[in-house]
Design an enzyme around this catalytic site. Structure first.
Site, PDB file in Angstrom:
ATOM      1  N   TYR A  97       0.841  -1.196   0.000  1.00  0.00           N
ATOM      2  CA  TYR A  97       0.000   0.000   0.000  1.00  0.00           C
ATOM      3  C   TYR A  97       0.875   1.244   0.000  1.00  0.00           C
ATOM      4  O   TYR A  97       2.076   1.197   0.286  1.00  0.00           O
ATOM      5  CB  TYR A  97      -0.991   0.026   1.160  1.00  0.00           C
ATOM      6  CG  TYR A  97      -0.410   0.133   2.559  1.00  0.00           C
ATOM      7  CD1 TYR A  97       0.620   0.998   2.872  1.00  0.00           C
ATOM      8  CD2 TYR A  97      -0.948  -0.614   3.602  1.00  0.00           C
ATOM      9  CE1 TYR A  97       1.121   1.114   4.150  1.00  0.00           C
ATOM     10  CE2 TYR A  97      -0.451  -0.515   4.892  1.00  0.00           C
ATOM     11  CZ  TYR A  97       0.582   0.362   5.155  1.00  0.00           C
ATOM     12  OH  TYR A  97       1.073   0.469   6.430  1.00  0.00           O
ATOM     13  N   CYS A  98       0.243   2.378  -0.348  1.00  0.00           N
ATOM     14  CA  CYS A  98       0.856   3.687  -0.168  1.00  0.00           C
ATOM     15  C   CYS A  98      -0.084   4.465   0.754  1.00  0.00           C
ATOM     16  O   CYS A  98      -0.802   3.857   1.549  1.00  0.00           O
ATOM     17  CB  CYS A  98       1.084   4.397  -1.505  1.00  0.00           C
ATOM     18  SG  CYS A  98      -0.430   4.716  -2.442  1.00  0.00           S
ATOM     19  N   PHE A  99      -0.102   5.774   0.678  1.00  0.00           N
ATOM     20  CA  PHE A  99      -0.923   6.530   1.623  1.00  0.00           C
ATOM     21  C   PHE A  99      -2.418   6.370   1.354  1.00  0.00           C
ATOM     22  O   PHE A  99      -3.198   6.102   2.261  1.00  0.00           O
ATOM     23  CB  PHE A  99      -0.542   8.014   1.597  1.00  0.00           C
ATOM     24  CG  PHE A  99      -1.288   8.828   2.618  1.00  0.00           C
ATOM     25  CD1 PHE A  99      -1.151   8.566   3.971  1.00  0.00           C
ATOM     26  CD2 PHE A  99      -2.144   9.853   2.227  1.00  0.00           C
ATOM     27  CE1 PHE A  99      -1.848   9.300   4.919  1.00  0.00           C
ATOM     28  CE2 PHE A  99      -2.839  10.601   3.160  1.00  0.00           C
ATOM     29  CZ  PHE A  99      -2.692  10.324   4.507  1.00  0.00           C
ATOM     30  N   SER A 105       0.947   3.198  -5.171  1.00  0.00           N
ATOM     31  CA  SER A 105       0.644   1.760  -5.121  1.00  0.00           C
ATOM     32  C   SER A 105       0.621   1.164  -6.521  1.00  0.00           C
ATOM     33  O   SER A 105       1.187   0.088  -6.769  1.00  0.00           O
ATOM     34  CB  SER A 105      -0.716   1.531  -4.449  1.00  0.00           C
ATOM     35  OG  SER A 105      -0.652   1.768  -3.065  1.00  0.00           O
TER      36      SER A 105
END
EC number: 2.9.1.3
Length: 365
Positions: A97-99, A105
């Site tokens: 995941y990213c933010f 992502s």
């Protein structure tokens, strides 16, 4: 072509199972807060992220994307990809995941796929999972009745909690025993990491089907970790059980916690000489932390007794002299403070007893 994505409905399963997650956010984001089972292997380092963010604000999304590609290219890109490949070789079932579950992502996923590794990213990213955990904490009191385990200092509340499967160890999560002498060898987590770990522990507790949520009686602050407001309010309204223990057993336990464990921990980390110095500093700082309550004269008396005990310990290897200041600490500070606090909870107390009686009562109720 379908998107390889794990939906938000899977958040609970991911967190309860400690499913491995590769966090593609920048290190500065990860350091502020992450999940217990996540590991940071960023798409962009902190300065790269800052430059891309500035470009986005000034020139829009496409310009920011182009800048990102120009910053993470060639050897830098290959180094990042190598780190990701090592992670997914070790954790082939992991997610990423990213933010927000957006561009970072998708780009990370694309580069991995080009390298022959097909990895799903998590819908909504860190932000949505964090919100899910905040709601978990806010709803904890309504999910399972809280029951507060109180008891005078040295009664062994933490040991008692750890022996049961219906409890959550707040002090263990905070890496602090919640008192002036409560510091651990390792640093406390960030506030966000404390909350995230607490929420995951609560999810696991809910899945255990326990009758109640047993928690140690804590102040709003455990060291510098603050209990979330709604959660703490629930604790303040919950029923209480009181663990009782004779003075001799309390002294033995506190000698082990404050002296033996802390001394050996510092020695293990820092070596004999530096470790003993750090241990002596821990005791000095701990007693100084309650100087205002003790008063200057009594504080100085404590320091003198502690210094004498340290000298005996260092010269003879005998820790028994520490009992004097521990017993004084109980009689002059902890016990009066505890009595004041427990008197305010009198109407909420359901049971009092020693370790065996308490286990039997909790199992039956």
């Amino acid at each position: 072509m379908p998107v390889n994505m794990v939906s938000a409905s899977e958040y609970r399963r991911i967190l309860v199972s400690d499913h491995p997650i590769m966090d593609a956010r920048a290190p500065v984001e990860f350091t502020k807060g992450a999940f217990p089972a996540s590991r940071n292997h960023p798409l962009m380092e902190d300065e790269e992220r800052r430059l891309v963010g500035t470009c986005y604000k000034q020139n829009g999304q496409q310009a920011a994307i182009d800048l990102g590609h120009s910053l993470v290219t060639g050897e830098i890109k290959q180094q990042r990809l190598d780190a990701w490949q090592r992670y997914f070789t070790k954790h082939p079932d992991a997610y990423l995941y990213c933010f927000r579950g957006g561009l970072r992502s998708k780009l990370t996923q694309q580069w991995l796929k080009e390298a022959g590794i097909d990895v799903p990213f998590i819908e909504g990213g860190y932000k949505a999972m964090r919100q899910f955990l905040i709601e978990t904490i806010d709803n904890a009191a309504s999910q399972n009745p809280m029951l507060i385990l109180s008891g005078i200092t040295g009664s062994g509340k933490t040991d008692f909690l750890l022996a049961r499967n219906d409890s959550v160890d707040l002090e263990g999560i905070a890496h602090h025993r919640g008192s002036s002498f409560g510091r651990y060898h390792e640093p406390q987590p960030t506030q966000i990491n404390f909350e995230n770990a607490l929420a995951v522990a609560l999810l696991k507790h809910q899945d255990s089907q326990a009758k109640h949520l047993l928690l140690e009686d804590e102040s709003f602050l455990i060291g510098r970790s603050a209990l979330p407001q709604a959660f703490y309010k629930g604790m303040q309204q919950a029923n209480v059980v009181v663990l009782e223990e004779p003075m001799e057993a309390r002294l033995t336990r506190l000698l082990n916690e404050y002296v033996h464990k802390m001394h050996s921990g510092y020695i293990q980390r820092l070596g004999e000489e530096a470790g003993f110095a750090a241990f002596a500093e821990y005791l000095a700082l701990s007693i100084t932390g309650i100087k205002k309550r003790l008063g200057g004269k009594q504080h100085d008396e404590f320091q003198a007794i502690i210094t004498n005990a340290l000298n005996i310990q260092q010269s003879r290897g005998d820790t028994s002299a520490h009992i004097e200041w521990i017993e004084l600490l109980l009689s002059k500070y902890y016990d009066p403070m505890y009595q004041y606090q427990i008197d305010k909870k009198a109407e909420r107390i359901l049971f009092k007893g020693d370790h065996l009686a308490m286990h039997q009562w909790l199992d039956a109720n």
